[in-house]
Each structure stands twice: as structure tokens, then as C-alpha cells.
Design an enzyme around this catalytic site. Structure first.
Site, short mmCIF file in Angstrom:
data_model
loop_
_atom_site.label_atom_id
_atom_site.label_comp_id
_atom_site.label_asym_id
_atom_site.label_seq_id
_atom_site.Cartn_x
_atom_site.Cartn_y
_atom_site.Cartn_z
N SER A 1 -10.03 -0.77 -4.89
CA SER A 1 -8.98 -1.04 -5.88
C SER A 1 -9.54 -1.15 -7.30
CB SER A 1 -8.26 -2.34 -5.53
OG SER A 1 -7.41 -2.70 -6.59
N THR B 1 -1.63 -5.35 -2.01
CA THR B 1 -1.62 -3.93 -1.65
C THR B 1 -1.62 -3.78 -0.14
OG1 THR B 1 -2.62 -1.79 -2.14
CG2 THR B 1 -4.16 -3.63 -1.92
N LYS C 1 2.26 -5.93 1.78
CA LYS C 1 3.43 -6.08 0.89
C LYS C 1 4.64 -6.65 1.62
CE LYS C 1 2.01 -2.40 -2.23
NZ LYS C 1 2.31 -1.16 -2.91
N ASN D 1 4.74 -6.72 -4.44
CA ASN D 1 3.36 -6.38 -4.83
C ASN D 1 2.80 -7.33 -5.88
OD1 ASN D 1 4.68 -5.46 -7.17
ND2 ASN D 1 3.13 -3.90 -7.51
N ASP E 1 6.01 -1.89 -8.48
CA ASP E 1 5.71 -0.48 -8.18
C ASP E 1 6.85 0.42 -8.65
OD1 ASP E 1 3.24 -0.81 -6.88
OD2 ASP E 1 4.19 -1.21 -4.95
N ALA F 1 8.97 8.54 3.84
CA ALA F 1 9.99 7.49 3.98
C ALA F 1 9.34 6.12 4.22
CB ALA F 1 10.93 7.85 5.13
N GLY F 2 8.13 5.93 3.68
CA GLY F 2 7.45 4.64 3.84
C GLY F 2 7.84 3.67 2.73
N GLY F 3 7.00 2.64 2.53
CA GLY F 3 7.28 1.59 1.55
C GLY F 3 7.42 2.13 0.13
N TYR G 1 -3.44 9.25 -6.60
CA TYR G 1 -4.07 9.43 -7.91
C TYR G 1 -5.56 9.73 -7.75
CZ TYR G 1 -4.92 4.51 -6.87
OH TYR G 1 -5.25 3.34 -6.24
N GLY H 1 -0.34 9.90 -9.56
CA GLY H 1 0.09 8.50 -9.52
C GLY H 1 -0.66 7.54 -10.44
#
Ligand code: NDP
Length: 263
Positions: free
Chosen positions: A14, A59, A63, A84, A99, A121-123, A208, A228
């Protein structure tokens, strides 16, 4: 001195500590931002309190735990079901989701968008779909499998799986799947994606720091492309401001946090 952290597992990769420490230093604020590997998401709030934190980011994969366990929820985080950002106020821990507004800020430069297609179709898809809908953008969700689509159908989205997809024209196509993250996969069959790109103006990948096969294909077809990085930057800017009760100037925070991407 204020203390902040990012909770995740894994968390070594991160860049949030870099971003937030640059902003703390740049704005002359007395604080420190560390990283915390958390294995058991059920312990997120007890850990937050025992570390005497003033704020935290959350993260993967915590979440949803943060959403379930914090004391007070911001209405937007409540809609999405994911938190988040955690902030301590008095003896309570407040949960937010930055986010989604972070993503939305990062597409401002595209100008007017009427129709968007989200792959996955996730978070992250939930957060992005909700903010697009709130801003009047008609949004379709396309996922490989059917089983994650319930949330979107319940919330009034056009949600389809790969096997029954009936494409329309979309101005913006967004990849929120992990296809391309650590492999060379496309999130959708190449021919189908190429057809979608013919009608689109913009392609956005939430991944990203690399050009994914999704973005490479979009570039070949002359779409305006974005990865991203700005979403990551802006979610951090908004979280940082929440840590300081929204009293800071977003542009000032952005100026300092941006440097983390060049280091
Ligand atoms: P989830 O695990 O919640 O969802 C993953 C989705 O990807 C599912 O819908 C899954 O479909 C789909 N998928 C996975 N592999 C493929 C594939 N090969 N082909 C087609 N579909 C696939 O992930 P998140 O929403 O939490 O995260 C998604 C991505 O977003 C990650 O890459 C993450 O790094 C990035 N991210 C970036 C942020 C930023 O600030 N830039 C912020 C947050 C996340 P199925 O249901 O069929 O399995």
C-alpha cells in the site's frame, strides 16, 4: 500527536502511508500514519481502539467488517455496505466510504457522460455504480457470473451476466474486475470488448501502476484512457480531510499527496 493507519491483509504494497505522511508533513500537522497487517477482520474496531488511533483506512479484505462493526455509518457507506475510512470522534468510531466520491472526482475531466458500463460486480463495482446512479448516469453492470448480480438488481440497475449480455452504446466502460492485475487477462472476450469500445469515448481501469490488457485494447481503438491512480489519490485526499473534520483545503492535500506517486 495524531496516529493513523491502514488496515489490510496484505498491506505491504500500500502507498497510503506514503501519501498520508507526505500530506501530514507538507501541511505541518502533528501526526504519523503507519501500516497494520490485520488477519482477523472481526477485530478491526477493537484493534482501532486499543491502538488509540484517530483515524484509519481499510483495504482488502476488511471493508465489509469495518462496515458491520463501526459505531456510526455515513449514509453513503451504508448504501454500499463497505467502509474504507474510520474516524474517531468522542468515544465512537465513524465509518465512511471515500472510494466512490474519489472515483467520481477522477472522471470529472471526462465531461458529460450519460451511459456507463461497469465490468465486474464486486465491492468496487458497488461503490462506483452507486455514485454514478446518484449523479444521473445510466449504468449497466456486466459480470462473468450471475451470483453477484442480486445487489444490483435489487437496487434497480440493469445487471447482466456474460452469457445473456445484450449490449447497448456506452460513453464510458469501466473495468472493476481483477483481470489484468497479476495476469494478462481481459475482463471480457476480446471481440465483444472491441465492439463496445467502437461506440465508447472513455475507458477506465481501477487497477493502477500498470497498463492492463483492457487499457491497451482501448488505447489501440483511440479511446481516452485512465487508470486507477487518481481514484486512489482522491479517496486518500477525502479520507485525510475527514481525519481533520473536513477543515482542510482539498487542493492543498492533493498537492502533497500527489508526490507519493512519483517516489
Ligand atoms: P472483488 O473481489 O470484490 O470483485 C472482483 C470481480 O472481478 C468479480 O465481479 C469477479 O467476477 C470479477 N473477475 C475476477 N477475475 C475476472 C476475470 N478474469 N474475468 C472476468 N471477471 C473477473 O474485487 P474488488 O471490487 O474489491 O476489487 C477489484 C479491483 O479494484 C482490484 O483490482 C483492486 O485492486 C481495484 N481497486 C482499486 C482502487 C483504487 O483506488 N484505484 C480501490 C479499490 C479497488 P465473478 O463474480 O464472476 O468471480
Amino acid at each position: 500527536m495524531k496516529l493513523f493507519t491502514i488496515f489490510g491483509n496484505p498491506v505491504e504494497h500500500s502507498i497510503s502511508p506514503k501519501m498520508h505522511n507526505l500530506a501530514l508533513r507538507g501541511l505541518n500537522l502533528d501526526g504519523c500514519y503507519i501500516r497494520t497487517k490485520l488477519e482477523d477482520g472481526e477485530k478491526i474496531i477493537s484493534k482501532f481502539n486499543s491502538m488509540r488511533l484517530d483515524g484509519a483506512n481499510v483495504t482488502v479484505p476488511h471493508k465489509e467488517y469495518a462496515y458491520k462493526l463501526c459505531d456510526e455509518l455515513d449514509s453513503f457507506a451504508n448504501k454500499i455496505g463497505a467502509v474504507n475510512t474510520l474516524v474517531k470522534r468522542g468515544n465512537k468510531v465513524y465509518g465512511y466510504n471515500t472510494d466512490a466520491p474519489g472515483f467520481f472526482k477522477s472522471i470529472e475531466e471526462f465531461g458529460k457522460i450519460s451511459y456507463a458500463l461497469i465490468l465486474g460486480a464486486g465491492g468496487t463495482a458497488k461503490a462506483i455504480a452507486t455514485i454514478l446512479k446518484e449523479n444521473g448516469i445510466k449504468t449497466t453492470i456486466l459480470n462473468r457470473s450471475q451470483n453477484r448480480l442480486d445487489y444490483f438488481i435489487k437496487n434497480g440497475f440493469d445487471a447482466q451476466s456474460h452469457c445473456n449480455f445484450k449490449p447497448k452504446k456506452y460513453d464510458l466502460v469501466i473495468n472493476t474486475t481483477s483481470a489484468g492485475l497479476s495476469n494478462n487477462e481481459l475482463p471480457l472476450q476480446s471481440l465483444k470488448l472491441s465492439e463496445l469500445f467502437k461506440d465508447a469515448k472513455f475507458a477506465y481501469d481501477v487497477i493502477y501502476n500498470k497498463e492492463t490488457p483492457f487499457l491497451s485494447l482501448a488505447k489501440k481503438q483511440n479511446l481516452i484512457c485512465k487508470d486507477g491512480a487518481d481514484m486512489l489519490l482522491y479517496q486518500g485526499v477525502l479520507a485525510f480531510n475527514l481525519f481533520f473534520n473536513n477543515k482542510l483545503n482539498e487542493q492543498e492535500i492533493t498537492k502533497h499527496m500527489k508526490k507519493a506517486f512519483k517516489l
